[in-house]
Write a protein that holds these residues in place. Structure first.
Motif, PDB file in Angstrom:
ATOM      1  N   ASP A  95      50.133  52.870  38.966  1.00  0.00           N
ATOM      2  CA  ASP A  95      50.219  54.281  38.574  1.00  0.00           C
ATOM      3  C   ASP A  95      51.537  54.964  38.926  1.00  0.00           C
ATOM      4  OD1 ASP A  95      49.978  54.340  41.264  1.00  0.00           O
ATOM      5  OD2 ASP A  95      48.093  55.456  41.323  1.00  0.00           O
ATOM      6  N   GLN A  97      52.781  55.434  41.725  1.00  0.00           N
ATOM      7  CA  GLN A  97      52.818  56.056  43.050  1.00  0.00           C
ATOM      8  C   GLN A  97      53.622  55.182  43.997  1.00  0.00           C
ATOM      9  OE1 GLN A  97      48.554  56.854  43.622  1.00  0.00           O
ATOM     10  NE2 GLN A  97      49.131  58.980  44.006  1.00  0.00           N
ATOM     11  N   ARG A 199      50.054  60.304  40.734  1.00  0.00           N
ATOM     12  CA  ARG A 199      49.996  59.187  39.790  1.00  0.00           C
ATOM     13  C   ARG A 199      50.449  59.693  38.429  1.00  0.00           C
ATOM     14  NH1 ARG A 199      46.205  55.998  37.735  1.00  0.00           N
ATOM     15  NH2 ARG A 199      45.366  55.173  39.677  1.00  0.00           N
TER      16      ARG A 199
HETATM   17 MG    MG Z   1      47.240  55.666  42.937  1.00  0.00          MG
END
Ligand code: MG
Ligand code: UDP
Length: 313
Positions: A95, A97, A199
């Protein structure tokens, strides 16, 4: 160096296009290294697998494994580590992140001799504060009560030399708690700080209950100290009970009129049954773990993959 990047994906159709772009850019910025992207589809119910097949079709650096159902991120990381075959193996979330660009910084650390370059998040500003409190409590408790030290904010986002991956794979346990395993194996680690980001698309797969379960898992995986603590606490409490009974007997014998004592009785019963239930519960948790370890089931089942025996170039 040959570099394998493992990406566990569970329903990440929305994030994958962003991630793939970022990975391509990363590979472009690191022409000295030969990269492969190892996607592990953890039984997604959306178009994740479809997208992975497409990517693999047009890009030979893309490898994927697809599970027969959702087995969890730990299983996905394990499958990735088993499939990896490179001088340096990395793990990152789908995602964004875990910013793929940071892998360059990790590569520099490995080039300078480190065995592990691991990311640590400094600010969990995208997390709700209750979660943040829970996470802080978790790190405090588990660092106090277990034998391995986990730096606060430590993540699964990391790059490791082959010997580290081999060490991790040599740990056969069923309940895998990577944060604990990573710290247990040791090796020369360089921490790379990065601030937390939202995200890029899609939704988080965690809720309160699953985070709680994860924290409990982590603490039980790396310590039997809670068990010994319970034994000690039980011993002390029984001793207090014994002394109290002795005191009551002596005072009664010496003719002191004792109070009706009903509240004392009730509170004592409550207190002791509380302790009993807690210890039994704790014991049950350990027994349940033994049960699962003994069964030695596979961590995951692979339904589809484009991995062959041919490795890097
Ligand atoms: Mg995440
Ligand atoms: N993930 C997975 N299996 C799961 C849950 C999550 O492979 O059962 C993957 C997910 O696709 C993502 C990573 O693990 O790449 C982290 O998940 P998520 O972003 O939901 O967790 P958070 O960042 O909120 O802790």
């Amino acid at each position: 160096m040959r570099v394998d990047l493992i990406i566990p994906c569970y329903n990440e159709e929305e994030a994958l296009p962003f991630l793939y772009d970022a990975l391509q850019e990363l590979a472009q910025n690191e022409p000295a290294h030969s990269m492969r992207f190892l996607f592990v589809d953890d039984g997604s119910s959306d178009r994740t697998l479809f997208l992975l097949r497409e990517l693999a079709e047009k890009d030979e650096r893309v490898r994927y494994l697809s599970f027969s159902r959702n087995f969890g991120k730990e299983a996905a990381m394990l499958a990735g580590l088993r499939a990896a075959d490179a001088d340096a193996t990395g793990i990152l979330d789908a995602d964004m992140q875990h910013p793929p660009a940071l892998v360059s910084t990790m590569l520099r650390a490995l080039e300078q001799g480190a065995d592990i370059a691991a990311a640590r998040r400094t600010l969990r500003k995208s997390q709700p504060s209750l979660y943040r409190l829970g996470a802080e409590l978790f790190y405090k408790l588990s660092n106090r009560f277990s034998d391995v030290h986990m730096p606060e904010g430590a993540q699964d986002f990391r790059l490791m030399r082959k010997k580290v991956v081999d060490a991790i794979l040599a740990m056969p346990e069923y309940h895998r708690f990577s944060k604990g395993i990573f710290s247990w194996v040791g090796f020369d680690t360089v921490w790379i700080e990065h601030t937390d980001t939202e995200r890029v698309a899609g939704k988080t797969k965690w809720n309160f209950f699953s985070s709680f379960q994860y924290a409990i898992d982590g603490m039980l995986s790396f310590s039997t100290k809670p068990l010994s603590m319970m034994v000690l606490v039980g011993l002390i409490i029984s001793l207090i009970g014994f002394l109290y009974a002795l005191y009551v007997v002596i005072t009664t014998l010496s003719g002191v009129e004792s109070a009706p004592g009903f509240p004392t009785l009730v509170s004592l019963i409550l207190f002791f049954s509380g302790i009993t239930i807690l210890s039994i519960g704790l014991m049950g948790l350990y027994v349940a773990r033994i049960y699962l370890e003994v069964k030695a089931r596979p961590h995951y089942l692979i339904a589809e993959t484009n991995l062959q025996e041919t490795h890097h170039g």
